[in-house]
Scaffold this motif. Structure first.
Motif, PDB file in Angstrom:
ATOM      1  N   ALA A 142      55.755  59.651  43.391  1.00 17.47           N
ATOM      2  CA  ALA A 142      54.195  59.791  43.388  1.00 17.47           C
ATOM      3  C   ALA A 142      53.806  60.937  42.223  1.00 17.47           C
ATOM      4  N   GLY A 143      54.518  60.769  41.186  1.00 18.19           N
ATOM      5  CA  GLY A 143      53.891  61.534  39.926  1.00 18.19           C
ATOM      6  C   GLY A 143      54.392  63.126  39.708  1.00 18.19           C
ATOM      7  N   VAL A 144      55.336  63.384  40.662  1.00 18.86           N
ATOM      8  CA  VAL A 144      55.803  64.765  40.986  1.00 18.86           C
ATOM      9  C   VAL A 144      57.322  64.945  40.523  1.00 18.86           C
ATOM     10  N   ALA A 145      57.701  65.928  39.830  1.00 13.75           N
ATOM     11  CA  ALA A 145      59.107  66.316  39.622  1.00 13.75           C
ATOM     12  C   ALA A 145      59.272  67.666  40.026  1.00 13.75           C
ATOM     13  N   ILE A 146      60.468  68.236  40.511  1.00  9.64           N
ATOM     14  CA  ILE A 146      60.868  69.474  40.694  1.00  9.64           C
ATOM     15  C   ILE A 146      61.974  69.966  40.191  1.00  9.64           C
ATOM     16  N   PRO A 147      62.067  69.992  38.853  1.00 11.60           N
ATOM     17  CA  PRO A 147      63.343  70.429  38.214  1.00 11.60           C
ATOM     18  C   PRO A 147      63.718  72.102  38.629  1.00 11.60           C
ATOM     19  N   HIS A 148      65.101  72.028  38.709  1.00 10.28           N
ATOM     20  CA  HIS A 148      65.328  73.178  39.239  1.00 10.28           C
ATOM     21  C   HIS A 148      66.928  73.550  38.807  1.00 10.28           C
ATOM     22  N   LEU A 165      54.797  76.359  37.170  1.00 10.05           N
ATOM     23  CA  LEU A 165      53.832  75.066  37.647  1.00 10.05           C
ATOM     24  C   LEU A 165      52.878  74.456  36.558  1.00 10.05           C
ATOM     25  N   MET A 166      53.245  73.158  36.269  1.00  2.56           N
ATOM     26  CA  MET A 166      52.109  72.543  35.218  1.00  2.56           C
ATOM     27  C   MET A 166      51.886  71.076  35.725  1.00  2.56           C
ATOM     28  N   THR A 167      50.629  70.916  35.312  1.00  6.24           N
ATOM     29  CA  THR A 167      50.160  69.597  35.042  1.00  6.24           C
ATOM     30  C   THR A 167      50.312  68.975  33.673  1.00  6.24           C
ATOM     31  N   LEU A 168      50.253  67.650  33.584  1.00 12.58           N
ATOM     32  CA  LEU A 168      50.436  67.298  32.413  1.00 12.58           C
ATOM     33  C   LEU A 168      49.192  66.533  31.938  1.00 12.58           C
ATOM     34  N   ALA A 169      48.668  66.527  30.712  1.00  9.61           N
ATOM     35  CA  ALA A 169      47.515  65.796  30.240  1.00  9.61           C
ATOM     36  C   ALA A 169      47.982  64.483  30.487  1.00  9.61           C
ATOM     37  N   GLU A 170      48.854  63.986  29.982  1.00  8.25           N
ATOM     38  CA  GLU A 170      49.266  62.256  30.192  1.00  8.25           C
ATOM     39  C   GLU A 170      50.471  62.227  30.825  1.00  8.25           C
ATOM     40  N   ALA A 223      62.072  59.010  37.656  1.00 12.25           N
ATOM     41  CA  ALA A 223      61.719  59.487  38.974  1.00 12.25           C
ATOM     42  C   ALA A 223      62.191  58.395  39.945  1.00 12.25           C
ATOM     43  N   ILE A 224      62.519  58.633  41.122  1.00 16.01           N
ATOM     44  CA  ILE A 224      63.035  57.827  42.397  1.00 16.01           C
ATOM     45  C   ILE A 224      62.274  56.641  42.469  1.00 16.01           C
ATOM     46  N   ASP A 225      61.147  56.558  42.119  1.00 13.47           N
ATOM     47  CA  ASP A 225      59.960  55.328  42.399  1.00 13.47           C
ATOM     48  C   ASP A 225      59.731  54.652  40.837  1.00 13.47           C
ATOM     49  N   ASN A 226      60.488  55.098  39.680  1.00 11.84           N
ATOM     50  CA  ASN A 226      60.283  54.621  38.517  1.00 11.84           C
ATOM     51  C   ASN A 226      59.092  54.754  38.028  1.00 11.84           C
ATOM     52  N   GLN A 227      58.072  55.887  38.505  1.00 10.92           N
ATOM     53  CA  GLN A 227      56.866  55.980  37.932  1.00 10.92           C
ATOM     54  C   GLN A 227      56.758  57.354  37.047  1.00 10.92           C
ATOM     55  N   PRO A 228      55.888  57.240  36.149  1.00  7.81           N
ATOM     56  CA  PRO A 228      55.709  58.474  35.288  1.00  7.81           C
ATOM     57  C   PRO A 228      55.076  59.721  36.201  1.00  7.81           C
ATOM     58  N   ILE A 229      55.449  60.904  35.729  1.00  4.77           N
ATOM     59  CA  ILE A 229      55.236  62.055  36.608  1.00  4.77           C
ATOM     60  C   ILE A 229      54.122  62.772  35.847  1.00  4.77           C
ATOM     61  N   ASP A 230      53.312  63.540  36.378  1.00  2.00           N
ATOM     62  CA  ASP A 230      52.164  64.259  35.594  1.00  2.00           C
ATOM     63  C   ASP A 230      51.999  65.948  36.596  1.00  2.00           C
ATOM     64  N   ILE A 231      52.833  66.076  37.549  1.00  4.59           N
ATOM     65  CA  ILE A 231      53.157  67.418  38.076  1.00  4.59           C
ATOM     66  C   ILE A 231      54.409  67.754  38.270  1.00  4.59           C
ATOM     67  N   VAL A 232      54.602  69.192  37.677  1.00  4.16           N
ATOM     68  CA  VAL A 232      55.958  69.437  37.383  1.00  4.16           C
ATOM     69  C   VAL A 232      55.902  71.047  37.923  1.00  4.16           C
ATOM     70  N   LEU A 274      54.233  69.111  47.724  1.00  3.75           N
ATOM     71  CA  LEU A 274      53.934  68.296  46.839  1.00  3.75           C
ATOM     72  C   LEU A 274      53.885  66.755  47.315  1.00  3.75           C
ATOM     73  N   ASN A 275      54.167  66.605  48.706  1.00  8.39           N
ATOM     74  CA  ASN A 275      54.133  65.109  49.259  1.00  8.39           C
ATOM     75  C   ASN A 275      52.887  65.133  50.023  1.00  8.39           C
ATOM     76  N   ASP A 276      52.112  66.103  50.012  1.00  6.99           N
ATOM     77  CA  ASP A 276      50.751  66.050  50.586  1.00  6.99           C
ATOM     78  C   ASP A 276      49.872  65.586  49.411  1.00  6.99           C
ATOM     79  N   LYS A 277      49.208  64.349  49.656  1.00  5.43           N
ATOM     80  CA  LYS A 277      48.279  63.652  48.614  1.00  5.43           C
ATOM     81  C   LYS A 277      46.974  64.326  48.342  1.00  5.43           C
ATOM     82  N   SER A 278      46.430  65.063  49.308  1.00  7.39           N
ATOM     83  CA  SER A 278      45.090  65.883  49.126  1.00  7.39           C
ATOM     84  C   SER A 278      45.613  67.196  48.140  1.00  7.39           C
ATOM     85  N   CYS A 279      46.807  67.658  48.352  1.00  7.28           N
ATOM     86  CA  CYS A 279      47.375  68.847  47.371  1.00  7.28           C
ATOM     87  C   CYS A 279      47.537  68.213  46.029  1.00  7.28           C
ATOM     88  N   THR A 280      48.115  67.134  45.782  1.00 12.24           N
ATOM     89  CA  THR A 280      48.547  66.776  44.435  1.00 12.24           C
ATOM     90  C   THR A 280      47.146  66.121  43.819  1.00 12.24           C
TER      91      THR A 280
END
Length: 152
Positions: A61-67, A80-85, A91-100, A124-130
Motif C-alpha cells: 500500500a505504498g509503505v515501507a518500514i526499513p529497520h 519518517l519521510m514521504t516521497l515526492a514520487e 514491496a510485498i504487493d509489488n507496488q512502489p512506495i511513497d511513505i517510509v 500505517l495500515n490505516d488508510k486515513s492515516c496514510t
C-alpha cells in the motif's frame, strides 16, 4: 505507544526527492546518525541495507518500514519521510512506495523493537492515516500528524 519519543522533527521530511531505494536508505542514515552518538550515516545505511537483503521491508500500500539494529546506538531513533514520487522498493504487493518510516534500535532492544514495529505497521495500515501523511505540506505538519494528529 508514544512515537514522539522516537521521532523528532529533525528526522521528519515531507516530499523528499528519493530516486531509488538506495538513495532513500542513504538519506535515512544522514538524518538518523546525528541523533545516535558514536554512529555514522554509513553505519545506519549498512544496517538498513543488510536487513533489506533478508527481505524487503516494503509492507504494501505504498509503505515501507526499513529497520535495523546498531551495536553503537544508545537509544532508538526513527525517521519518517514521504516521497515526492513513488519509488520501487520490492514491496510485498509489488507496488512502489511513497511513505517510509525507518526504525533504528540498539542491538539489545529486541522486544521494544518488535513492539514498535507492530505499532507503526498498525498506524500505517490505516488508510486515513496514510492519506493524511501523503497530503502533508511540510515537515512539521508531517511530524504533527504522525505523533499527535490523525495517525494516533
Amino acid at each position: 505507544m508514544d512515537l514522539s519519543a522516537l521521532l523528532s522533527p529533525d528526522c521528519t521530511r515531507c516530499a523528499v526527492a528519493g530516486s531509488s531505494k538506495k538513495k532513500v536508505l542513504e538519506l535515512i542514515g544522514q538524518l538518523a546518525a546525528p541523533r545516535l552518538s558514536g554512529t555514522t550515516s554509513f553505519d545506519v545505511f549498512e544496517s538498513l541495507l543488510n536487513r533489506e537483503r533478508l527481505g524487503s521491508t516494503g509492507i504494501g500500500a505504498g509503505v515501507a518500514i526499513p529497520h535495523g539494529r546498531l551495536g553503537s546506538a544508545n537509544k532508538p531513533v526513527a525517521v519518517l519521510m514521504t516521497l515526492a514520487e513513488p519509488i520501487e522498493f520490492d514491496a510485498i504487493d509489488n507496488q512502489p512506495i511513497d511513505i517510509v518510516f525507518a526504525l533504528l534500535v540498539p542491538e539489545d532492544h529486541h522486544e521494544q523493537h518488535l513492539q514498535t514495529l507492530a505499532a507503526v505497521a498498525q498506524r500505517l495500515n490505516d488508510k486515513s492515516c496514510t492519506r493524511a501523511l501523503r497530503d502533508a505540506q511540510s515537515d512539521q505538519a508531517l511530524f504533527e500528524l504522525f505523533t499527535g494528529g490523525s495517525c494516533t
